[in-house]
Each structure stands twice: as structure tokens, then as C-alpha cells.
Design an enzyme around this catalytic site. Structure first.
Site, mmCIF file in Angstrom:
data_model
loop_
_atom_site.group_PDB
_atom_site.id
_atom_site.type_symbol
_atom_site.label_atom_id
_atom_site.label_comp_id
_atom_site.label_asym_id
_atom_site.label_seq_id
_atom_site.Cartn_x
_atom_site.Cartn_y
_atom_site.Cartn_z
ATOM 1 N N ASN A 78 0.851 -1.180 0.000
ATOM 2 C CA ASN A 78 0.000 0.000 0.000
ATOM 3 C C ASN A 78 0.890 1.234 0.000
ATOM 4 O O ASN A 78 1.732 1.397 0.886
ATOM 5 C CB ASN A 78 -0.911 -0.035 1.239
ATOM 6 C CG ASN A 78 -1.939 1.061 1.230
ATOM 7 O OD1 ASN A 78 -1.605 2.233 1.118
ATOM 8 N ND2 ASN A 78 -3.199 0.677 1.370
ATOM 9 N N HIS A 127 -3.559 0.727 -3.349
ATOM 10 C CA HIS A 127 -3.596 -0.325 -2.341
ATOM 11 C C HIS A 127 -2.530 -1.350 -2.710
ATOM 12 O O HIS A 127 -1.998 -1.347 -3.830
ATOM 13 C CB HIS A 127 -4.975 -0.984 -2.318
ATOM 14 C CG HIS A 127 -6.013 -0.172 -1.629
ATOM 15 N ND1 HIS A 127 -7.281 -0.639 -1.410
ATOM 16 C CD2 HIS A 127 -5.981 1.079 -1.102
ATOM 17 C CE1 HIS A 127 -7.988 0.278 -0.782
ATOM 18 N NE2 HIS A 127 -7.229 1.327 -0.590
ATOM 19 N N GLU A 153 -2.599 -4.532 -3.479
ATOM 20 C CA GLU A 153 -2.891 -5.375 -4.641
ATOM 21 C C GLU A 153 -2.758 -4.589 -5.942
ATOM 22 O O GLU A 153 -2.244 -5.109 -6.934
ATOM 23 C CB GLU A 153 -4.295 -5.967 -4.527
ATOM 24 C CG GLU A 153 -4.504 -6.830 -3.303
ATOM 25 C CD GLU A 153 -4.919 -6.062 -2.048
ATOM 26 O OE1 GLU A 153 -5.308 -6.722 -1.081
ATOM 27 O OE2 GLU A 153 -4.853 -4.812 -2.038
ATOM 28 N N SER A 166 -7.526 -9.089 3.669
ATOM 29 C CA SER A 166 -8.638 -9.344 2.757
ATOM 30 C C SER A 166 -8.808 -8.161 1.796
ATOM 31 O O SER A 166 -8.944 -7.021 2.234
ATOM 32 C CB SER A 166 -9.919 -9.543 3.584
ATOM 33 O OG SER A 166 -11.028 -9.811 2.762
ATOM 34 N N CYS A 226 -10.137 -5.258 -0.537
ATOM 35 C CA CYS A 226 -11.314 -4.393 -0.524
ATOM 36 C C CYS A 226 -12.116 -4.563 -1.825
ATOM 37 O O CYS A 226 -11.750 -5.345 -2.703
ATOM 38 C CB CYS A 226 -10.876 -2.942 -0.372
ATOM 39 S SG CYS A 226 -10.083 -2.273 -1.867
ATOM 40 N N CYS A 252 -9.908 -3.751 -5.011
ATOM 41 C CA CYS A 252 -8.904 -4.763 -5.323
ATOM 42 C C CYS A 252 -9.552 -6.096 -5.692
ATOM 43 O O CYS A 252 -9.077 -6.790 -6.594
ATOM 44 C CB CYS A 252 -7.941 -4.906 -4.157
ATOM 45 S SG CYS A 252 -7.042 -3.356 -3.824
ATOM 46 N N ASP A 280 -8.002 5.224 4.475
ATOM 47 C CA ASP A 280 -7.685 4.215 3.479
ATOM 48 C C ASP A 280 -8.896 3.368 3.113
ATOM 49 O O ASP A 280 -9.065 3.005 1.962
ATOM 50 C CB ASP A 280 -6.550 3.304 3.970
ATOM 51 C CG ASP A 280 -6.010 2.434 2.858
ATOM 52 O OD1 ASP A 280 -5.391 2.979 1.937
ATOM 53 O OD2 ASP A 280 -6.222 1.215 2.899
#
Length: 145
Positions: free
Chosen positions: A39, A50, A52, A77, A79, A82, A142
């Protein structure tokens, strides 16, 4: 612990060391890392970096065949953004370090045929819990709270 999740955790720690949010991600194809990231919203002043997204950006242009053979590792996990990107590129498997501190749209992602593996990794959980306690305003920014 899985070697690829270990590298995702390294990425998360790198983000924390840079003053950002400690989430890391790795994209693997045929047992080889093709992208890694963390991130970087704070560091880059970005709305979308982010872990990912940074990982996929660092992997560069891949073919649809490549994505269909890939596994995305994330310390947290993913979001909605992503997860949606993983669905768009038809990434078939996502390995998640933890979903205790935050849970993305896992049920929806599963309903679209993606295999999710939740590790409940203690290091990932503690990394996020400590960060959220120390920087709740940054965490809330975020995740859009």
C-alpha cells in the site's frame, strides 16, 4: 508459512517503514513471483495504490492466459476495488493473510468462482491491529470511513 505470504509480509513492513499502511501483496504465476507491492497511498499521495493495485501495476502488462494461471497473495482481505480488479482479470485464487481486522467482499468474490484461502496468520493480524490502534485516522481514510 507459505513463502509467498512471507514476501507479502515483507512488502507490508516496507510500507509501514515508509510511513504508509502495512499491507503487502504478491502475484505468482507458475510458482514464480511476477509482481509485488505494498500500500503506497500515503507515500504517493494516491487514491488507488492499495497493495494489490501496486502489485498488479508492478507486474506490468500480462495476458489473460497469464492472469488465469495466477495466484494473488495479500496480507489483508482485499477491498471492493482490489477484489473487483482480481475479478476483472479472472485471477482464480487469492490467498489472504487475515480477514479479522477487515473483510472485503469475500462472499461475492467466491460467488464469482474465485477460490479464497484465509490463513488467519497471527503476524498479519498483529501488524494490522497495531497499525489501526496507532493510526486510526489513516486507516479510516484508506478504507473510506
Amino acid at each position: 508459512m507459505n513463502q509467498f505470504m512471507r514476501i507479502a509480509i515483507e512488502e507490508a513492513r516496507k510500507g509501514l517503514d515508509e510511513g504508509g499502511i502495512p499491507i503487502g501483496s504478491v502475484l505468482v504465476i507458475d510458482g514464480e513471483i511476477v509482481g509485488r507491492g505494498h500500500n503506497r497511498r500515503v507515500q504517493q499521495g494516491s487514491a488507488i495504490l492499495h497493495a494489490e493495485m501496486d502489485c498488479l501495476e508492478n507486474a506490468g502488462r500480462l495476458t489473460s492466459t497469464d492472469y488465469k494461471r495466477s495466484i494473488l497473495f495479500s496480507t489483508l482481505s482485499p477491498c471492493d476495488m482490489c477484489s473487483g480488479t482480481a475479478l476483472l482479470y479472472k485471477i482464480p485464487r487469492i490467498v489472504i493473510g487475515e480477514n479479522k481486522t477487515f473483510q472485503g467482499p469475500e462472499q461475492y468474490v467466491r460467488s464469482r468462482g474465485v477460490h479464497l484461502e484465509i490463513l488467519d496468520d497471527a503476524e498479519c493480524i498483529e501488524l494490522m491491529r497495531s497499525f489501526i490502534a496507532a493510526r486510526p485516522e489513516l486507516w479510516n481514510e484508506d478504507i473510506g470511513v
